[in-house]
Design an enzyme around this catalytic site. Structure first.
Site, PDB file in Angstrom:
ATOM      1  CB  THR A 112     102.585  -1.506 -32.776  1.00 20.03           C
ATOM      2  OG1 THR A 112     101.399  -1.974 -33.428  1.00 20.03           O
ATOM      3  CG2 THR A 112     102.758  -2.231 -31.471  1.00 20.03           C
ATOM      4  CE  LYS A 118     111.106  -6.956 -39.279  1.00 21.27           C
ATOM      5  NZ  LYS A 118     110.393  -5.887 -38.567  1.00 21.27           N
ATOM      6  CB  VAL A 141     118.492  -6.989 -35.660  1.00 19.27           C
ATOM      7  CG1 VAL A 141     118.890  -8.442 -35.447  1.00 19.27           C
ATOM      8  CG2 VAL A 141     118.840  -6.553 -37.080  1.00 19.27           C
ATOM      9  N   GLY A 154      97.598 -12.856 -31.903  1.00 20.01           N
ATOM     10  CA  GLY A 154      98.241 -11.602 -32.308  1.00 20.01           C
ATOM     11  C   GLY A 154      99.736 -11.746 -32.540  1.00 20.01           C
ATOM     12  CD  GLU A 159     102.261  -8.239 -39.725  1.00 23.22           C
ATOM     13  OE1 GLU A 159     101.626  -7.559 -40.550  1.00 23.22           O
ATOM     14  OE2 GLU A 159     103.454  -8.056 -39.439  1.00 23.22           O
ATOM     15  CG  ASP A 208     110.950 -10.625 -40.146  1.00 23.35           C
ATOM     16  OD1 ASP A 208     110.819  -9.392 -40.242  1.00 23.35           O
ATOM     17  OD2 ASP A 208     111.303 -11.190 -39.087  1.00 23.35           O
ATOM     18  CE  LYS A 217     113.210  -9.254 -37.414  1.00 25.48           C
ATOM     19  NZ  LYS A 217     112.180 -10.129 -36.825  1.00 25.48           N
ATOM     20  N   GLY A 234     107.001  -6.436 -30.376  1.00 14.76           N
ATOM     21  CA  GLY A 234     106.078  -5.879 -29.390  1.00 14.76           C
ATOM     22  C   GLY A 234     106.325  -4.398 -29.226  1.00 14.76           C
TER      23      GLY A 234
END
Lengths: 432, 432
Positions: B13, B102, B129, B184, B187, B198, B202, B299
């Site tokens: 992506t 990250k 981040v 979307g 995941e 996650d 960060k 995104g």
């Protein structure tokens, strides 16, 4: 190790803040820059307000500007007269310049930018827009891979404070201005803040950096907040909106619209909750999407924080860049002048408050004029018959061209059934 | 003119987004950098998903890493295994590195930073981040003259989307997670997003940059959102609050507290209105005061926007810096390791929901345990007798030490009148 020598012009609020940060954080800054930052001279008017070694202080600006040992001149005098002379002299002597002077840049920016470029020196002016918010470097560096689509921003803390207070308390403009003055948030002569000029200065600078072309100051449409009535703040609330003084710049097909005016925005808009003396910038990049930056737009330490950031960046450049380096300023902002759309051609939605005699046929007459000018009404608030002879009719229109709206307003205000000048406030951020 | 050659690892992506920006904005970027940016090679798995000249594409990462003409390697593979090997190899070959990874930086950052410094190359990781938000450069450069006091941030869009949906719809965690997956925004395996890992990655990166010392990942306290019950979201609303997964770092006397957990914040808090997949960082500098940055945290294009900003900065450095330049990374982040306060010693306010049998003396028993542990109650919601045998007692406490709260909870949950495990959510941004 080489130290970087700094000369400061102006020891008022921001100047004192800069001296404080450079003194208190000397160790931290040396560590971050890679060399000590040394205040070589400071020029101010009258007696220095903070304790300083006597050899540091002078009342002669030009002593600082002409000091051959000074690498970076920091101009915090304000105004466009002496400040302009001092800045140009400093640049022509090969000194890097940091300034917080928005009026100077907005009105004489092209001259300043050109002289800086000709002398191959850096020009830092982060503190001229939105105080502590690192908006210029974010746009210039963080969004460097974007075409900027739009900027919608609250850039004048005084106006925002007055409008926020009017919204919270229902008070009138004059009362809230007096309160802002009492709180130290408005100056004795508040003209530049409340008439939109200060916001326009900042928009000139921010939009020139964001859209990478020089935006002529005269091309910015400006309206202030002096005419805002508590009635309109009340109706805005009924429409789930709030009124803010916004600085707006939008690009389409290489042409920019740039304008400062009171604006109705929905309560759900990211800028609606920005109250008091805060500033905020809503910016849309073609890749990044929408971003919002907010923080204190003025004040001693917040503004000084941005001045120091510029000093550090320039000091770092002096130490580590090749002489062929490009300047802090995007050079294309000097070479190209942005095309600006005449205000008459701007398209937006409008809030209208018509003050009409409470007689049959009023609504029909008003809506007829709007229709004749191609303006359609999206929603309306009409209150039941009041005690007074005149009643307000409040309307939100769909998108219309400014010139059509001006023609419509002229006609509406000449109708016999209309008892007072129609209030017209532009709308932003509301879905059609 | 020298062109800057770029090698891209990973064509998922974000990788495709970077290729798109570099291609579509080639002219704009050349203008801003001062030289063309040329994609020399791209490595991906399987067939390339976007149209590419065949000579550009390879399935062998190391072909890209070892290409002697490549100046900047852009790692967008993710994970900590192959990515780590490829990044270290690139750095050791004197290539500058841009990464959005990250997990790699949070878990192997010290190694990566040290190898980059030893090879005198730049390391850009803005995209690791908060996606499109230029938060790392804002902290590193815009706030360079500040000691950072605190960071309170929404850094995981998936969790924020789920919590926002639970708040808006009253739905349960599992349903909203399924919806996020359908949209979307989550995941297939959402573990890293919803368990707080996650966000902790960060926070490790952001706090190391902001506080200019390496924060060991293991020192970050982490709790996820899986246990959040619609009942608590409802009670939060009754208290004029909302629940967010926050990443928090605060400095005092050279010691840091760093934690990620669901948090109750007042509706008036600047982060309360940050909904959906947006990220936002509230940061306080000693001079700048409070600043808020918000935008899309993930995104294709938003993340690519930050990757491209790093590429441009490094390209500019290659062209214009002296070889002795300092690296993009604050070098002191490599040299010093931050002292982190054990979670047991952290002081904050708490939201408690005790599930108690509806019998006399319950409140007295619970408040006695709290008092014994030095915890005082600031406010309480106790609903009238319900149909069920067990009723919720909701309390907000004054500030208390985590260890005292843990002791109190153990004792409370052993009381005979307590029917279920007590829910405990930390509170942030609420005045005492």
């Amino acid at each position: 190790m080489k130290s970087i020598s700094i000369g400061i012009l102006g020891l008022g609020t921001v100047g004192s803040g800069v001296v404080q940060i450079l003194t208190e954080h000397a160790g931290l800054l040396e560590n971050r820059v890679g060399a000590p930052l040394r205040i070589k001279r400071i020029a101010g008017r009258g007696e220095a307000r903070i304790p300083l070694a006597p050899h540091l202080y002078t009342r002669d600006l030009m002593e600082v500007v002409r000091d051959p040992e000074i690498d970076i001149v920091v101009e915090l005098i304000g105004g466009t007269d002496i400040a302009r002379t001092a800045c140009l002299e400093a640049l022509n002597r090969g000194k890097h310049l940091v300034t917080a002077n928005k009026a100077l840049l907005a009105e004489h920016g092209l001259e300043i930018y050109r002289v800086a470029a000709a002398n191959r020196v850096d020009l830092g002016f982060e503190a001229s827009v939105c105080g502590a918010i690192p908006i210029l470097r974010s746009v210039r560096e963080g969004l460097v891979g974007n075409s900027i689509r739009s900027i919608v921003a609250i850039v004048n803390g005084t106006s925002n404070y007055i409008l926020s207070q009017m919204t919270d308390s229902g008070g009138r403009y004059g009362e809230m201005l007096a309160e802002a003055q009492a709180q130290g948030y408005a100056e004795a002569d508040p003209t530049l803040d409340v008439d939109g000029s200060d916001a326009a200065h900042k928009l000139q600078i921010l939009s020139s950096v964001a859209f990478r072309g020089y935006v002529p100051f005269e091309a910015i449409y400006v309206e202030g907040i002096q005419g805002i009535d508590p009635a309109d703040i009340g109706f805005a609330r009924e429409l789930n909106c709030t009124i803010k003084l916004l600085a707006i710049a939008k690009e389409e097909g290489g042409v920019l619209e740039v304008r400062v005016h009171p604006t109705l925005i929905p309560q759900s808009h990211p800028l609606a909750s920005v109250g008091g003396i805060y500033n905020a910038v809503h910016i849309v990049g073609d890749s990044a999407g929408p971003l919002v930056f907010s923080g204190l737009g003025a004040g001693q330490k917040p503004a000084a924080s941005s001045v120091v950031a510029d000093i550090v960046e320039i000091a770092h450049n002096i130490l580590f860049f090749r002489p062929s380096r490009s300047s802090l300023l995007p050079t294309n902002a000097i070479e190209s002048v942005m095309r600006v759309k005449p205000m008459e051609n701007v398209l937006c939605r409008y809030y209208l408050r018509v003050t009409a005699l409470d007689s049959p046929g009023v609504l029909s007459a008003v809506s007829h004029v709007l229709a004749e000018n191609g303006i359609s009404i999206a929603s309306m608030i009409q209150k039941g018959r009041a005690a007074q002879a005149a009643v307000p009719i409040v309307m939100l229109t769909h998108e219309a061209v400014e010139s059509a709206m001006r023609r419509a307003l002229e006609t509406i205000d000449r109708l016999e059934v209309v008892a007072a000048r129609t209030v017209c406030i532009r709308v932003e951020g509301m879905e059609e």
